[in-house]
Design a protein around this motif. Structure first.
Motif, PDB file in Angstrom:
ATOM      1  N   ARG A  15      21.615 -37.251  23.732  1.00 29.78           N
ATOM      2  CA  ARG A  15      22.992 -36.654  23.633  1.00 29.78           C
ATOM      3  C   ARG A  15      23.511 -36.677  24.969  1.00 29.78           C
ATOM      4  O   ARG A  15      24.743 -36.606  25.071  1.00 29.78           O
ATOM      5  CB  ARG A  15      22.692 -35.199  23.098  1.00 29.78           C
ATOM      6  CG  ARG A  15      21.996 -34.886  21.810  1.00 29.78           C
ATOM      7  CD  ARG A  15      23.350 -35.573  20.709  1.00 29.78           C
ATOM      8  NE  ARG A  15      24.441 -35.083  20.982  1.00 29.78           N
ATOM      9  CZ  ARG A  15      24.985 -33.708  20.640  1.00 29.78           C
ATOM     10  NH1 ARG A  15      24.098 -32.974  19.950  1.00 29.78           N
ATOM     11  NH2 ARG A  15      26.106 -33.467  21.006  1.00 29.78           N
ATOM     12  N   GLU A  34      30.687 -31.889  18.699  1.00 27.10           N
ATOM     13  CA  GLU A  34      30.374 -32.508  17.499  1.00 27.10           C
ATOM     14  C   GLU A  34      31.187 -33.738  17.216  1.00 27.10           C
ATOM     15  O   GLU A  34      32.132 -34.051  17.939  1.00 27.10           O
ATOM     16  CB  GLU A  34      30.614 -31.443  16.060  1.00 27.10           C
ATOM     17  CG  GLU A  34      29.800 -30.178  16.262  1.00 27.10           C
ATOM     18  CD  GLU A  34      30.240 -29.493  14.997  1.00 27.10           C
ATOM     19  OE1 GLU A  34      29.703 -28.140  14.934  1.00 27.10           O
ATOM     20  OE2 GLU A  34      30.980 -29.887  14.098  1.00 27.10           O
ATOM     21  N   GLY A  35      31.032 -34.472  16.346  1.00 24.97           N
ATOM     22  CA  GLY A  35      31.457 -35.582  15.765  1.00 24.97           C
ATOM     23  C   GLY A  35      32.736 -35.272  14.824  1.00 24.97           C
ATOM     24  O   GLY A  35      32.735 -34.326  14.363  1.00 24.97           O
ATOM     25  N   PRO A  36      33.720 -36.161  14.728  1.00 26.45           N
ATOM     26  CA  PRO A  36      34.623 -35.961  13.867  1.00 26.45           C
ATOM     27  C   PRO A  36      34.173 -35.974  12.416  1.00 26.45           C
ATOM     28  O   PRO A  36      33.083 -36.566  12.056  1.00 26.45           O
ATOM     29  CB  PRO A  36      35.500 -37.070  13.902  1.00 26.45           C
ATOM     30  CG  PRO A  36      35.330 -37.756  15.351  1.00 26.45           C
ATOM     31  CD  PRO A  36      34.163 -37.341  15.495  1.00 26.45           C
ATOM     32  N   GLN A  70      37.593 -32.314  14.544  1.00 19.68           N
ATOM     33  CA  GLN A  70      36.385 -32.534  15.584  1.00 19.68           C
ATOM     34  C   GLN A  70      36.273 -30.937  16.176  1.00 19.68           C
ATOM     35  O   GLN A  70      37.429 -30.620  16.836  1.00 19.68           O
ATOM     36  CB  GLN A  70      36.651 -33.710  16.503  1.00 19.68           C
ATOM     37  CG  GLN A  70      35.489 -33.634  17.464  1.00 19.68           C
ATOM     38  CD  GLN A  70      35.602 -34.622  18.417  1.00 19.68           C
ATOM     39  OE1 GLN A  70      36.648 -35.048  18.703  1.00 19.68           O
ATOM     40  NE2 GLN A  70      34.362 -35.463  18.669  1.00 19.68           N
ATOM     41  N   PHE A  88      30.261 -39.357  10.961  1.00 23.44           N
ATOM     42  CA  PHE A  88      30.279 -39.448  12.503  1.00 23.44           C
ATOM     43  C   PHE A  88      28.728 -38.660  12.838  1.00 23.44           C
ATOM     44  O   PHE A  88      28.631 -37.624  12.302  1.00 23.44           O
ATOM     45  CB  PHE A  88      31.256 -38.886  13.386  1.00 23.44           C
ATOM     46  CG  PHE A  88      32.506 -39.831  13.285  1.00 23.44           C
ATOM     47  CD1 PHE A  88      33.310 -39.973  12.211  1.00 23.44           C
ATOM     48  CD2 PHE A  88      32.780 -40.769  14.501  1.00 23.44           C
ATOM     49  CE1 PHE A  88      34.388 -40.995  12.317  1.00 23.44           C
ATOM     50  CE2 PHE A  88      33.577 -41.662  14.466  1.00 23.44           C
ATOM     51  CZ  PHE A  88      34.641 -41.770  13.385  1.00 23.44           C
ATOM     52  N   GLY A  89      28.269 -39.369  13.895  1.00 18.07           N
ATOM     53  CA  GLY A  89      27.027 -38.468  14.605  1.00 18.07           C
ATOM     54  C   GLY A  89      27.638 -37.515  15.555  1.00 18.07           C
ATOM     55  O   GLY A  89      28.780 -37.334  15.818  1.00 18.07           O
ATOM     56  N   PRO A  90      26.895 -36.739  16.402  1.00 17.84           N
ATOM     57  CA  PRO A  90      27.389 -35.840  17.229  1.00 17.84           C
ATOM     58  C   PRO A  90      27.858 -36.369  18.619  1.00 17.84           C
ATOM     59  O   PRO A  90      28.334 -35.409  19.398  1.00 17.84           O
ATOM     60  CB  PRO A  90      26.075 -34.792  17.397  1.00 17.84           C
ATOM     61  CG  PRO A  90      24.953 -35.828  17.167  1.00 17.84           C
ATOM     62  CD  PRO A  90      25.310 -36.770  16.169  1.00 17.84           C
ATOM     63  N   GLY A  91      27.426 -37.614  18.800  1.00 17.29           N
ATOM     64  CA  GLY A  91      28.011 -38.355  20.205  1.00 17.29           C
ATOM     65  C   GLY A  91      27.080 -38.190  21.232  1.00 17.29           C
ATOM     66  O   GLY A  91      25.998 -37.380  21.150  1.00 17.29           O
ATOM     67  N   TYR A 121      41.007 -36.457  10.505  1.00 12.28           N
ATOM     68  CA  TYR A 121      39.546 -35.921  10.878  1.00 12.28           C
ATOM     69  C   TYR A 121      39.687 -34.530  11.739  1.00 12.28           C
ATOM     70  O   TYR A 121      40.612 -34.571  12.446  1.00 12.28           O
ATOM     71  CB  TYR A 121      38.798 -36.936  11.589  1.00 12.28           C
ATOM     72  CG  TYR A 121      38.029 -38.225  10.863  1.00 12.28           C
ATOM     73  CD1 TYR A 121      39.060 -39.139  10.283  1.00 12.28           C
ATOM     74  CD2 TYR A 121      37.085 -38.217  10.438  1.00 12.28           C
ATOM     75  CE1 TYR A 121      38.466 -40.250   9.250  1.00 12.28           C
ATOM     76  CE2 TYR A 121      36.286 -39.054   9.768  1.00 12.28           C
ATOM     77  CZ  TYR A 121      37.016 -40.105   9.281  1.00 12.28           C
ATOM     78  OH  TYR A 121      36.420 -40.744   8.423  1.00 12.28           O
ATOM     79  N   PHE A 131      30.370 -42.269  20.276  1.00 11.27           N
ATOM     80  CA  PHE A 131      30.065 -42.003  18.714  1.00 11.27           C
ATOM     81  C   PHE A 131      29.513 -43.153  17.913  1.00 11.27           C
ATOM     82  O   PHE A 131      30.390 -44.270  17.890  1.00 11.27           O
ATOM     83  CB  PHE A 131      31.411 -41.233  18.084  1.00 11.27           C
ATOM     84  CG  PHE A 131      31.537 -39.781  18.552  1.00 11.27           C
ATOM     85  CD1 PHE A 131      32.641 -39.612  19.535  1.00 11.27           C
ATOM     86  CD2 PHE A 131      31.004 -38.808  18.284  1.00 11.27           C
ATOM     87  CE1 PHE A 131      32.749 -38.402  20.117  1.00 11.27           C
ATOM     88  CE2 PHE A 131      31.069 -37.618  18.865  1.00 11.27           C
ATOM     89  CZ  PHE A 131      32.231 -37.312  19.950  1.00 11.27           C
TER      90      PHE A 131
END
Lengths: 113, 113
Positions: free
Chosen positions: A9, B42-44, B38, A104-107, B36, A90
């Protein structure tokens, strides 16, 4: 529970080091994406993968490469990282290339010193 | 060249008010416009979307108004709640073998209680 995961992360690297960002999804989605997000620029597409070993450049591929050897995993590689690659990355996935919704993932927040 | 523009960059409204987020685009071939949402860290996530054949799309407190002639759209959030505080991205796409999204730079919305 449908999910896109990203590891790590947070990551701090020195200029010139190699960087590996990992993405996984448990939805058997065919298509996966890598984006970077910078303040004032929104999300910019780096690479798309349509399936295993079927990858295509996005809008800003320079300095990046990708690997997809299994449908559920998509890696982003920075060979010899540069300071201007400091960003939030992302990963996203969609069922097929024709699917409208991307998940999308959490980045991953990457800092290159 | 930014193909999708958003305004304002940031917006603050009081709880219960209507927040209006604006988006414009340049490419007349775009025919799909998702928004989107966000949250920090978190991701979008897809909030609501519209196709260019429609001029309005409603989902609860969220409504997209679309003006094809002027190449503009807006997201209206009625009865805004503090939990709506987030960054909202307008995106655009046209199917050309895959749905590649072009994202705007985002509007950061703050809803004051």
């Amino acid at each position: 529970d449908m999910k896109v995961t990203q590891m790590p992360r947070y990551l701090i690297k020195r200029m010139g080091e190699n960087v590996l960002l990992e993405c996984g999804q448990d939805m058997s989605h065919e298509t996966m994406y890598w984006y970077r997000q910078d303040p004032g620029l929104g999300l910019q597409l780096i690479y798309i993968s349509y399936d295993v070993d079927s990858n295509s450049e996005g809008d800003i591929p320079k300095g990046y490469r990708v690997s997809r050897k299994k449908r559920e995993h998509f890696s982003l590689i920075l060979d010899s990282a540069k300071t201007n690659q400091t960003s939030v990355y992302f990963c996203a996935s969609s069922l097929t290339r024709d699917s409208l919704e991307q998940y999308f993932g959490p980045g991953t927040r990457l800092t290159v010193l | 060249q930014q193909q999708v523009r958003q305004s304002p960059q940031s917006l603050t409204v009081w709880e219960g008010e209507t927040a209006i987020l604006n988006c414009s685009y340049e490419d007349s071939t775009f025919n799909y416009f998702p928004w989107y949402q966000q949250f920090p860290g978190e991701g979008p996530a897809l909030l609501i979307s519209i196709r260019s054949v429609s001029d309005k799309k409603e989902d609860g407190r969220f409504t997209i108004f679309f003006n094809k002639r002027e190449k503009k759209l807006s997201l209206h959030i009625t009865d805004s709640q503090p939990g709506d505080s987030a960054t909202y991205f307008c995106a655009a796409s046209v199917s050309s073998g895959s749905w590649q999204l072009i994202f705007g730079s985002g509007t950061q919305l703050t809803v004051m209680p």
